[in-house]
Design a protein around this motif. Structure first.
Motif, PDB file in Angstrom:
ATOM      1  N   LEU A   3      -7.374  22.816  55.203  1.00  0.00           N
ATOM      2  CA  LEU A   3      -8.685  22.930  54.583  1.00  0.00           C
ATOM      3  C   LEU A   3      -9.766  22.742  55.638  1.00  0.00           C
ATOM      4  CD1 LEU A   3      -6.618  21.474  52.401  1.00  0.00           C
ATOM      5  CD2 LEU A   3      -8.668  21.450  51.006  1.00  0.00           C
ATOM      6  N   SER A   4     -10.825  23.523  55.536  1.00  0.00           N
ATOM      7  CA  SER A   4     -11.933  23.436  56.480  1.00  0.00           C
ATOM      8  C   SER A   4     -13.116  22.738  55.830  1.00  0.00           C
ATOM      9  CB  SER A   4     -12.344  24.833  56.934  1.00  0.00           C
ATOM     10  OG  SER A   4     -13.508  24.791  57.732  1.00  0.00           O
ATOM     11  N   SER A   5     -13.797  21.894  56.617  1.00  0.00           N
ATOM     12  CA  SER A   5     -14.977  21.223  56.084  1.00  0.00           C
ATOM     13  C   SER A   5     -16.138  22.199  55.919  1.00  0.00           C
ATOM     14  CB  SER A   5     -15.391  20.078  57.016  1.00  0.00           C
ATOM     15  OG  SER A   5     -15.747  20.583  58.298  1.00  0.00           O
ATOM     16  N   LYS A   6     -16.078  23.373  56.581  1.00  0.00           N
ATOM     17  CA  LYS A   6     -17.095  24.416  56.367  1.00  0.00           C
ATOM     18  C   LYS A   6     -16.755  25.139  55.060  1.00  0.00           C
ATOM     19  CE  LYS A   6     -20.383  27.396  57.006  1.00  0.00           C
ATOM     20  NZ  LYS A   6     -20.297  28.477  57.997  1.00  0.00           N
ATOM     21  N   GLY A   7     -17.504  24.858  54.019  1.00  0.00           N
ATOM     22  CA  GLY A   7     -17.236  25.440  52.704  1.00  0.00           C
ATOM     23  C   GLY A   7     -16.266  24.650  51.873  1.00  0.00           C
ATOM     24  N   ALA A   8     -15.615  23.621  52.460  1.00  0.00           N
ATOM     25  CA  ALA A   8     -14.657  22.781  51.734  1.00  0.00           C
ATOM     26  C   ALA A   8     -13.619  23.617  50.997  1.00  0.00           C
ATOM     27  CB  ALA A   8     -15.387  21.866  50.751  1.00  0.00           C
ATOM     28  N   VAL A  48      -7.820  14.609  49.915  1.00  0.00           N
ATOM     29  CA  VAL A  48      -9.025  14.607  50.734  1.00  0.00           C
ATOM     30  C   VAL A  48     -10.219  14.837  49.810  1.00  0.00           C
ATOM     31  CG1 VAL A  48      -8.926  17.100  51.225  1.00  0.00           C
ATOM     32  CG2 VAL A  48     -10.174  15.565  52.770  1.00  0.00           C
ATOM     33  N   THR A  49     -11.340  14.234  50.160  1.00  0.00           N
ATOM     34  CA  THR A  49     -12.591  14.445  49.426  1.00  0.00           C
ATOM     35  C   THR A  49     -13.637  14.968  50.404  1.00  0.00           C
ATOM     36  OG1 THR A  49     -12.116  12.675  47.837  1.00  0.00           O
ATOM     37  CG2 THR A  49     -14.401  13.385  48.044  1.00  0.00           C
ATOM     38  N   PHE A  50     -14.254  16.103  50.047  1.00  0.00           N
ATOM     39  CA  PHE A  50     -15.324  16.685  50.860  1.00  0.00           C
ATOM     40  C   PHE A  50     -16.656  16.452  50.154  1.00  0.00           C
ATOM     41  CE2 PHE A  50     -11.689  19.316  52.220  1.00  0.00           C
ATOM     42  CZ  PHE A  50     -11.814  19.208  53.601  1.00  0.00           C
ATOM     43  N   THR A  51     -17.649  15.978  50.923  1.00  0.00           N
ATOM     44  CA  THR A  51     -18.960  15.683  50.339  1.00  0.00           C
ATOM     45  C   THR A  51     -20.058  16.308  51.200  1.00  0.00           C
ATOM     46  OG1 THR A  51     -18.124  13.565  49.509  1.00  0.00           O
ATOM     47  CG2 THR A  51     -20.519  13.890  49.535  1.00  0.00           C
ATOM     48  N   ALA A  52     -20.941  17.066  50.529  1.00  0.00           N
ATOM     49  CA  ALA A  52     -22.139  17.605  51.188  1.00  0.00           C
ATOM     50  C   ALA A  52     -23.340  16.847  50.634  1.00  0.00           C
ATOM     51  CB  ALA A  52     -22.265  19.102  50.913  1.00  0.00           C
ATOM     52  N   LYS A  53     -24.035  16.101  51.507  1.00  0.00           N
ATOM     53  CA  LYS A  53     -25.134  15.252  51.056  1.00  0.00           C
ATOM     54  C   LYS A  53     -26.477  15.952  51.218  1.00  0.00           C
ATOM     55  CE  LYS A  53     -22.736  10.910  52.009  1.00  0.00           C
ATOM     56  NZ  LYS A  53     -22.777   9.614  52.723  1.00  0.00           N
ATOM     57  N   ALA A  54     -27.359  15.724  50.249  1.00  0.00           N
ATOM     58  CA  ALA A  54     -28.714  16.263  50.284  1.00  0.00           C
ATOM     59  C   ALA A  54     -29.703  15.102  50.284  1.00  0.00           C
ATOM     60  CB  ALA A  54     -28.938  17.175  49.078  1.00  0.00           C
ATOM     61  N   THR A  55     -30.946  15.420  50.080  1.00  0.00           N
ATOM     62  CA  THR A  55     -31.979  14.390  50.052  1.00  0.00           C
ATOM     63  C   THR A  55     -31.929  13.593  48.764  1.00  0.00           C
ATOM     64  OG1 THR A  55     -33.545  15.974  49.116  1.00  0.00           O
ATOM     65  CG2 THR A  55     -33.485  15.778  51.520  1.00  0.00           C
ATOM     66  N   GLU A  56     -32.439  12.356  48.820  1.00  0.00           N
ATOM     67  CA  GLU A  56     -32.639  11.513  47.649  1.00  0.00           C
ATOM     68  C   GLU A  56     -31.349  11.292  46.842  1.00  0.00           C
ATOM     69  OE1 GLU A  56     -35.701  13.339  45.410  1.00  0.00           O
ATOM     70  OE2 GLU A  56     -37.203  13.191  47.001  1.00  0.00           O
ATOM     71  N   LYS A 115     -28.739  13.071  46.386  1.00  0.00           N
ATOM     72  CA  LYS A 115     -28.084  14.233  45.758  1.00  0.00           C
ATOM     73  C   LYS A 115     -26.915  14.692  46.623  1.00  0.00           C
ATOM     74  CE  LYS A 115     -32.363  15.856  43.599  1.00  0.00           C
ATOM     75  NZ  LYS A 115     -33.148  14.679  43.994  1.00  0.00           N
ATOM     76  N   SER A 116     -25.835  15.168  45.978  1.00  0.00           N
ATOM     77  CA  SER A 116     -24.656  15.595  46.745  1.00  0.00           C
ATOM     78  C   SER A 116     -23.756  16.501  45.904  1.00  0.00           C
ATOM     79  CB  SER A 116     -23.850  14.383  47.226  1.00  0.00           C
ATOM     80  OG  SER A 116     -23.317  13.683  46.112  1.00  0.00           O
ATOM     81  N   ILE A 117     -22.879  17.200  46.598  1.00  0.00           N
ATOM     82  CA  ILE A 117     -21.805  17.998  45.983  1.00  0.00           C
ATOM     83  C   ILE A 117     -20.499  17.490  46.567  1.00  0.00           C
ATOM     84  CG2 ILE A 117     -20.798  20.301  45.701  1.00  0.00           C
ATOM     85  CD1 ILE A 117     -23.571  21.481  46.102  1.00  0.00           C
ATOM     86  N   SER A 118     -19.544  17.214  45.720  1.00  0.00           N
ATOM     87  CA  SER A 118     -18.249  16.723  46.201  1.00  0.00           C
ATOM     88  C   SER A 118     -17.108  17.556  45.627  1.00  0.00           C
ATOM     89  CB  SER A 118     -18.046  15.254  45.825  1.00  0.00           C
ATOM     90  OG  SER A 118     -17.968  15.105  44.421  1.00  0.00           O
ATOM     91  N   LEU A 119     -16.107  17.817  46.474  1.00  0.00           N
ATOM     92  CA  LEU A 119     -14.893  18.511  46.061  1.00  0.00           C
ATOM     93  C   LEU A 119     -13.712  17.631  46.445  1.00  0.00           C
ATOM     94  CD1 LEU A 119     -17.066  20.855  46.976  1.00  0.00           C
ATOM     95  CD2 LEU A 119     -15.113  22.345  46.571  1.00  0.00           C
ATOM     96  N   GLN A 120     -12.946  17.218  45.436  1.00  0.00           N
ATOM     97  CA  GLN A 120     -11.819  16.315  45.667  1.00  0.00           C
ATOM     98  C   GLN A 120     -10.516  17.079  45.460  1.00  0.00           C
ATOM     99  OE1 GLN A 120     -11.595  12.994  42.960  1.00  0.00           O
ATOM    100  NE2 GLN A 120     -10.499  11.713  44.435  1.00  0.00           N
ATOM    101  N   TYR A 121      -9.659  17.064  46.486  1.00  0.00           N
ATOM    102  CA  TYR A 121      -8.390  17.791  46.446  1.00  0.00           C
ATOM    103  C   TYR A 121      -7.216  16.816  46.395  1.00  0.00           C
ATOM    104  CZ  TYR A 121     -10.812  22.109  47.849  1.00  0.00           C
ATOM    105  OH  TYR A 121     -11.642  23.202  47.903  1.00  0.00           O
TER     106      TYR A 121
END
Length: 637
Positions: free
Chosen positions: A96-101, A159-167, A169-175
């Motif tokens: 799995l790649s962290s680019k695009g999770a 593995v859990t991938f997390t993309a963090k934003a401001t304040e 906010k985030s998107i997480s993908l857990q495999y």
């Protein structure tokens, strides 16, 4: 099987072969078509490249705008360095790649790669496969393909991938990788509820895959490579494997989408269904490219903007094995009737029933004790033993007609004119009725055997157990066994000659000749003459089979070869063990018994008379038509 049925089959074969030869274009036409196709293909490729270039420029421009805008939501996640995380068990290894999770490489263990000759099959890697999720926000769309995720909670199977934003906010993908071939994924947004429209509860999914050629026979493997899907309120369906299909719209909700080749599949399963109007694309690739199809699926899935409920998916990266796919339903956490075993195509309903409840059970049991080549022989013997009573009944019907031939000749000798053929048929039927012989009884057993042939035609090419298995001279029972090969493709033949196909066609010739010899023994009068005329056409059938089956698997051709040899042997033994004098004596005794039992005779005669009544009606219709023509001629005079 009577003469008319044989003639019908022969004529169909002759028409197919003749039409193929007649419709073959000339060299000039082939050259013109080649030039035209080349120009069209070049223009199409150019147009597609321009579209892709334009789309890429737009994405890059949007990305640059976000990068320049330091206040953008996922500004920090738009840059970074891709990291690889490997999840593995005894059967599967996923990179799995962290680019695009997303999964960038899938390796299926314990199966040989027939192209690279390694001990593992690489289902896809690199840019061959791409999966992105797009969230439609109020101000801008958010695509996971553009984000760099941070991996955490890494083990051999999670593995859990997390993309963090401001304040916050985030998107997480857990495999999480299961014990076999199933990968679980949970998609979740956090703190982003206010970024979406009030009624927004879906996200867009774009899944692309360039399916690799895994087997030696490109044409044969490509025939079984299909983009397959399962409707939530329906069955399994697929896009045409031979035609180019772009953005084919599926109106109903679907449970899963499979990018399938002959023996392996990548499947995406949704917990809450993929929504209506899914668009699917399947584009066949050229031979020699190393790929079979270009697949794409554009789907919509459930998304909870509040982040309270995750969006759950399951991925299957594994072999198209009926038992394994059947167990996926038990391993799945979604509790759905997935019917993923339908990825192993077993034929139309009747043939699927035969394969599902007979062939698979016998095949699985025999394969525990014997090599695959012996299994095919044993299955053939078992099927011949099951159908032997029907074959014997068919043969005895022909034998009865053969021993009655002198009596039929005597009863029909006065009907030798062409216009008396219908009366001749009636006289023959009456003679058969006296002795309790039905000329149709020989056809039904033969027709009963046909579903078995067709069922095996569907089963053997999809049996992954035959893949890589050798027997005698055959190195791989799942593909063709070339006795000669060359570099160019010849019309109708291809680039090789398959030895098992040649043997199968030779066995078909022997069986056809043997059957025709038996048919000639029971033909009366003009029928025998017609049989001589049609005899040469019977030999076109094996020729047609050669053009069809030369590219098929050696296991299927070997099965048909053994089946035909056994059929010919059974017919030969029955012929040698049948005493014509005793059989005629039995028929004579039956005739006397029928005479002394009017009620029994009445039943047999009633059946024959019904047949004769139909024939008489045909005669009357022909006579009426002839009389009308004569009256018209007299009126004109």
């Amino acid at each position: 099987m009577d003469k008319n049925t044989i003639i019908g089959f022969v004529l169909i074969a002759a028409i197919l072969v003749g039409f193929s030869w007649y419709s073959q274009p000339s060299k000039e036409e082939q050259r013109a078509k080649f030039v035209k196709d080349s120009i069209e293909q070049t223009n199409r490729a150019k147009a597609e490249k321009e579209i892709q270039t334009t789309a890429f420029k737009r994405r890059q421009a949007a990305k640059q705008q976000i990068l320049q805008d330091t206040t953008a939501l996922f500004h920090t996640a738009m840059t970074g360095q891709a990291q690889d995380v490997v999840l593995k068990n005894d059967k599967l290894e996923l990179t799995l790649s962290s680019k695009g999770a997303q999964v960038k490489k899938a390796v299926i263990k314990n199966y040989k790669d027939n192209i690279k000759e390694t001990n593992c099959v690489t289902l896809f890697q690199g840019d061959d496969q791409n999966l992105s999720y797009t969230l439609v926000a109020k101000e801008a769309n958010i695509s996971t393909a553009d984000l760099y995720f941070q991996p955490s909670e890494i083990t051999d199977t999670t593995v859990t991938f997390t993309a963090k934003a401001t304040e916050g906010k985030s998107i997480s993908l857990q495999y999480k990788l299961g014990r076999n071939y199933l990968l679980n994924m949970s998609f979740k947004v956090n703190g982003m509820a206010g970024l979406f429209a009030p009624n927004s509860n879906t996200m867009a999914i774009n899944w692309q895959d360039k399916v690799r050629q895994q087997e030696k026979g490109f044409t044969f493997e490509n025939r079984y490579a299909t983009l397959t899907y399962h409707e939530t309120e329906g069955g399994t369906d697929y896009l045409n494997e031979n035609k180019e299909k772009k953005d084919e719209e599926i109106e109903k909700n679907i449970d899963w989408v499979a990018f399938k080749n002959q023996f392996f599949s990548a499947v995406m399963i949704a917990e809450k269904d993929f929504g209506e109007n899914t668009q699917m694309t399947s584009i066949p690739q050229k031979k020699g490219s190393g790929y079979l199809k270009q697949y794409e699926a554009k789907m919509k899935a459930f998304l909870d903007p509040t982040g309270k409920k995750p969006t759950n998916f399951e991925f299957y990266y594994g072999p198209n094995d009926f038992r394994l796919l059947k167990n996926v339903e038990k391993e799945s956490a979604f509790g759905k009737d997935l019917q993923m075993e339908r990825l192993v195509y077993l034929g139309w309903p009747l043939f699927r029933i035969i394969n599902r409840w007979f062939t698979i059970y016998v095949f699985d049991w025999l394969s525990k004790w014997f090599p695959m080549g012996i299994v095919l022989i044993l299955i053939t013997l078992l099927l011949k033993a099951i159908t032997y009573p029907m074959v014997k009944k068919s043969y005895m019907s022909s034998a009865k007609m053969r021993v009655l031939k002198p009596k039929l000749d005597e009863a029909t000798k006065q009907y030798d004119k062409p216009e008396d053929q219908m009366r001749k048929q009636q006289a023959m039927m009456a003679e058969y009725a006296k002795y309790g012989v039905s000329p149709l009884s020989g056809c039904l057993p033969m027709l009963i055997q046909m579903p078995i042939w067709i069922a095996m035609f569907n089963f053997v090419p999809n049996a992954i157990q035959l893949r890589g298995q050798s027997f005698l001279w055959m190195k791989d029972l799942s593909t063709y066994d070339p006795v000669f090969q060359w570099n160019s493709n010849l019309w109708l033949i291809g680039d090789h000659l398959s030895l098992t196909c040649i043997l199968f066609c030779a066995a078909q010739l022997i069986y056809s000749w043997f059957t025709m010899q038996m048919q000639k023994d029971q033909m009366v009068g003009q029928q025998a003459e017609q049989m001589k005329v049609m005899q040469w056409m019977m030999f076109l059938m094996p020729l047609m089979f050669f053009f069809i089956f030369n590219d098929y698997s050696s296991g299927l051709n070997f099965y048909y070869f053994v089946s035909l040899i056994l059929s010919a042997a059974i017919m030969f033994i029955l012929r040698k063990t049948t005493n014509d004098e005793k059989l005629l004596a039995i028929l004579e005794a039956r005739y006397k018994d029928n005479q002394s039992n009017p009620q029994k005779m009445k039943g047999m005669m009633a059946r024959m008379q019904a047949l004769q009544q139909m024939q008489r009606q045909q005669i009357e219709a022909q006579r009426e038509k002839r009389d009308q023509l004569n009256r018209k001629k007299k009126g004109l005079k």
